[in-house]
Design an enzyme around this catalytic site. Structure first.
Site, PDB file in Angstrom:
ATOM      1  N   LEU A  13     -40.682 -17.416 -24.973  1.00 12.56           N
ATOM      2  CA  LEU A  13     -40.379 -18.547 -25.822  1.00 12.56           C
ATOM      3  C   LEU A  13     -39.268 -19.497 -25.483  1.00 12.56           C
ATOM      4  CD1 LEU A  13     -41.232 -20.020 -28.865  1.00 12.56           C
ATOM      5  CD2 LEU A  13     -39.352 -18.521 -29.829  1.00 12.56           C
ATOM      6  N   ASP A  36      -8.109 -10.538 -23.703  1.00 22.41           N
ATOM      7  CA  ASP A  36      -8.801 -11.303 -24.610  1.00 22.41           C
ATOM      8  C   ASP A  36      -9.471 -10.526 -25.522  1.00 22.41           C
ATOM      9  OD1 ASP A  36      -8.442 -13.678 -23.126  1.00 22.41           O
ATOM     10  OD2 ASP A  36     -10.123 -13.185 -21.540  1.00 22.41           O
ATOM     11  N   HIS A  92     -15.217 -27.479 -24.906  1.00 23.75           N
ATOM     12  CA  HIS A  92     -17.001 -27.222 -25.122  1.00 23.75           C
ATOM     13  C   HIS A  92     -17.426 -28.740 -24.636  1.00 23.75           C
ATOM     14  CE1 HIS A  92     -15.040 -24.224 -27.690  1.00 23.75           C
ATOM     15  NE2 HIS A  92     -16.316 -23.687 -27.393  1.00 23.75           N
TER      16      HIS A  92
HETATM   17  N1  GLN Z   1     -10.747 -15.088 -20.158  1.00 20.33           N
HETATM   18  C1  GLN Z   1     -11.862 -15.906 -20.742  1.00 20.33           C
HETATM   19  C2  GLN Z   1     -12.327 -17.027 -20.000  1.00 20.33           C
HETATM   20  O1  GLN Z   1     -11.411 -17.915 -19.888  1.00 20.33           O
HETATM   21  C3  GLN Z   1     -11.862 -15.876 -22.344  1.00 20.33           C
HETATM   22  C4  GLN Z   1     -13.272 -16.486 -22.950  1.00 20.33           C
HETATM   23  C5  GLN Z   1     -13.496 -16.407 -24.199  1.00 20.33           C
HETATM   24  O2  GLN Z   1     -12.579 -16.340 -25.030  1.00 20.33           O
HETATM   25  N2  GLN Z   1     -14.727 -16.237 -24.842  1.00 20.33           N
HETATM   26  O3  GLN Z   1     -13.522 -17.409 -19.828  1.00 20.33           O
END
Ligand code: GLN
Ligand code: ZN
EC number: 2.1.1.14
Length: 769
Positions: free
Chosen positions: A18, A615, A710
């Site tokens: 899909l 993170d 983004h």
């Molecule tokens: N250290 C990761 C990066 O820079 C953090 C990614 C995230 O917060 N999703 O890609």
């Protein structure tokens, strides 16, 4: 007798058919006709698979080209006004162009409309399209997808049970787009459409309809509670002879038990995995005409069912209600598990012994059927054989040395409060760190990854295929890392990163190096639209056999005099983005991962990496659905992070990073993590997200993201200066760092360079003020 019931089936296709068809259609490489055909093929195959595996109540209308909530919005005509110009794009039963415009936005021939918002489906990693409601919202039946799919299956000789998201849940999933009303009050306008739908299904001959009301298993207010009986009276009246099933899942009914069992419906589905113990109280309350669908086979995870355990629950229900009023089912829709374990044949990433502990969607259907046969009592030789095999698999999981490592278990039980606490206060640490690094105010850094270009991905793919050697690959990664270090020096960034070029994914990279992990080849699960994820599987006690990141971090550090930040993924995020064990509490698994991360932190420290980022973007999404359970989760989640980051020198600076979340309600817990520096996503909200930190008087250092990663858009220095001034107005300047919102891996180099150049300039302007 004991009927077998299934709530929903995954629809991306065993090999993501899909996804491929959708993306080809969006790229105008196939026609609408071809896309519709691809959808039909998947539905047909799903229905047949369910039939062949002994499911009697087979769902229809659980298929979706993008999302089932969006399907419903289209069905009831909740189409936001900005799509009006596309209303004529009615394309057979699916209204494809309008539909995808709502899902993904539309920019063509002078029309330019944004997509609808997307958010997480309860506590899953599936994302739905959020319905938008206005004050004088009208509803009207606009799509007959539910009817077409019912008829389509019927033509194939399969009688199905259409599935609808219930009207109360549908309204609650949505959002008011203007002030002055409460969306739940739209119920009287919405119900006539549901009545019409049920009428049409009754006319078409449907015998059962499943109405999903997961909110019955959540915290709802008294007004909503009171609404449930009223609404279902109306639906029952409109259903003509149809037997209605109310499906609840992802939690136990708890305070809503009385409401749920007394709804005027034929059957009530219970999640007996998440709500393991609710059967005791519910059986005592079930009125004489209600059937229970027992969700005993886990719909959210990939473990084989423990037949003996399930049969105990089934027997308890059968003893109380009789066989005619008990159905067997998965706990929830199978949307959240991969298609078929039979497609996994890589002994190296998924050893046979581990594979024998698993069941994907297709295998779970067979489990439901087996359990029904076993509970019925008239057991054929084949089923008996599978029962024996099931007991053996359960026993092997209880005892396998592949899973159970006494040293790991001991280490977790010996964690002390000291292990979860840094030796000195933040202020003392800050002084020691300042003496060591001598960083300027408004210190600049990035979140870790730099562009994962086509080249980078190709090296990885080529290495996997054997097209290049490990040495060639390492050389490419080393060169890319060096270029990135030089670039950061030229840009005059204060704390550098190595760029994460060696990593495919921030969880998989660690999973591949930790003991206790397995991987699939085709274990795809839909995340949103055409996007699928392949979560790794934590099957055993987790530990770190060897260094995981030291090599590339130390290499990067050897190239420069500026500090290079080590880069790790935190224990909660690793847990959250994997399939996890169900044979021990999630907290225990997380502590095991935390100790493995701590080992890596200490190895980095020893190698001279004195700034280390751990993170934790997924901390918030792990929050339990019920308020009453949330604090206990936050307590162990925060403690796990502290275990992974506390046993270090004062002058080792621990960073953490979080994104995609609201922080308001958990700010206290974020502060309790006690990271020396936290970098957070804030730019899209114009620093508003920082207010929670300011109001709380967050004590440690903060790097509020100054630009959105983004989008390829390059922000001006001025914009970033303005954001930083806004930040400075609410948080003391000595606490502020300057960085982007998140990692840069999805960006291209030119915009990355330009944006970082402006960012450093902005930081310098702030320093001078
Ligand atoms: N250290 C990761 C990066 O820079 C953090 C990614 C995230 O917060 N999703 O890609
Ligand atoms: Zn991030």
């Amino acid at each position: 007798m004991l009927l077998t019931n299934n709530l929903g089936y995954p629809r991306v296709g065993a090999f993501r058919e899909l996804k491929k068809a959708n993306e080809a259609y969006w790229a105008k490489k196939i026609s609408a006709e071809e896309l519709l055909q691809a959808g039909l093929k998947i539905r047909e195959s799903n229905w047949n698979t369910q039939k062949e595996n002994g499911i009697e109540l087979i769902p229809s209308n659980d298929f979706s080209f993008y999302d089932q909530v969006l399907d419903l919005s289209l069905t009831v005509g909740a189409i936001p006004a900005r799509y009006n110009s596309l209303l004529n794009k009615i394309d057979r039963q699916y209204n494809l162009d309008l539909y995808f415009a709502m899902a993904r936005g539309f920019q063509e021939g002078g029309v330019d409309v944004t997509a609808m918002e997307m958010t997480k489906w309860f506590d899953t990693n599936y994302h739905y399209i959020v319905p938008e409601f206005v004050k004088d919202q009208e509803f009207k039946l606009t799509s007959e997808k539910f009817l077409n799919e019912y008829n389509e299956a019927k033509k194939l000789g399969i009688e199905t049970k259409p599935v609808l998201i219930g009207p109360i849940t549908y309204l609650l999933l949505g959002k008011e787009k203007e002030a002055g009303f409460n969306r739940i009050d739209l119920i009287d306008k919405l119900l006539p459409v549901y009545e019409e739908i049920l009428g049409k299904l009754a006319d078409a001959g449907a015998k059962y309809v499943q109405i999903d009301e997961p909110f019955l298993a959540l915290d709802i207010d008294d007004a909503t509670k009171a609404l449930y009986p009223e609404v279902f009276e109306k639906l029952a009246a409109a259903a003509k002879g149809i037997k209605l099933i109310v499906a609840t899942y992802f939690e136990a009914l708890r305070d809503n038990e009385d409401i749920a069992v007394n709804l005027p419906v034929h059957a009530l589905h219970l999640d007996l995995v998440r709500g393991e113990n609710q059967l005791d109280t519910i059986l005592a309350k079930v009125p004489a005409n209600l059937t229970l669908s027992l969700g005993v086979v886990e719909g959210r995870n990939i473990w084989k069912n423990d037949y003996e355990n399930s049969l105990k629950k089934i027997k308890q229900a059968v003893d109380a209600l009789g066989k005619d009023r008990v159905w067997i089912a998965p706990s929830s829709s199978l949307l959240h598990v991969p298609f078929d374990l039979d497609n996994e044949n890589n002994e190296e990433s998924l050893p046979a012994e581990v594979k024998n502990w698993l069941a994907f969607a297709k295998q779970k259907l067979a489990e439901v059927r087996d359990l029904a046969v076993l509970a019925e009592g008239d057991v054929d030789a084949e089923t008996q054989k599978r029962f024996e095999a099931n007991k053996e698999a359960a026993e092997s999981r209880r005892t396998s040395p592949l899973i159970h490592k006494p040293e790991v278990k001991n280490r977790v039980s010996n964690i002390t409060d000291e292990d979860a606490k840094r030796t000195s206060t933040f202020n003392a640490r800050k002084e020691a760190q300042q003496a060591k690094f001598n960083l300027p105010g408004f210190a600049t850094t990035t979140i870790g990854s730099f562009p994962q270009t086509k080249d980078v991905r190709k090296w990885r793919a080529d290495l996997k295929k054997g097209a290049i050697t490990q040495e060639q690959y390492d050389k490419e990664i080393a060169e890319e890392t060096e270029r990135t270090i030089r670039l950061q020096e030229e840009l005059d960034i204060d704390v550098l990163v190595h760029g994460e070029f060696e990593r495919n994914d921030m969880v998989e990279y660690f999973g591949e190096q930790l003991a206790g992990y397995a991987f699939t080849q085709n274990g795809w699960v839909q995340s949103y639209g055409s996007r699928c994820v392949k979560p790794p599987i934590i099957f055993g006690d987790v530990y770190r056999p060897e260094d995981m990141t030291v090599r590339w971090s130390a290499y990067a550090q050897s190239l420069t005099n500026r500090p290079v930040k080590g880069m790790l993924t935190g224990p909660v995020t690793i847990l959250q983005w994997s399939f996890v064990r169900n044979d021990q509490p999630r907290s225990t698994t997380t502590y095991q991962i935390a100790l493995a991360i701590l080992d890596e932190v200490q190895a980095l420290e020893k190698a001279g990496i004195k700034i280390i980022q751990i993170d934790e973007p997924a901390i918030r999404e792990g929050l339990p659905l019920r308020k009453a359970d949330q604090q206990a989760y936050l307590d162990w989640a925060v403690r796990s992070f502290r275990v992974s980051s506390s046993n270090v020198e004062d002058d080792t600076q621990i960073h953490t990073h979080m994104c995609y979340s609201e922080f308001n309600d958990i700010i206290q817990d974020i502060a309790a993590m006690d990271a020396d520096v936290i970098t957070i996503e804030t730019s899209r909200s114009q620093m508003e997200l920082l207010d929670a930190f300011a109001d709380f008087k967050y004590p440690n250092d903060i790097g509020p993201g100054v630009y959105d990663i983004h989008s390829p858009r390059v922000p001006s220095t001025e914009e970033m200066v303005n954001l930083l001034r806004k930040a400075k107005a609410v948080v003391p300047a000595e606490q502020l760092w300057v960085n982007p919102d998140c990692g840069l891996k999805t960006r291209a180099w030119p915009e990355t360079k330009a944006a970082l150049e402006s960012m450093v300039e902005a930081a310098k302007i702030l320093r001078a003020e």
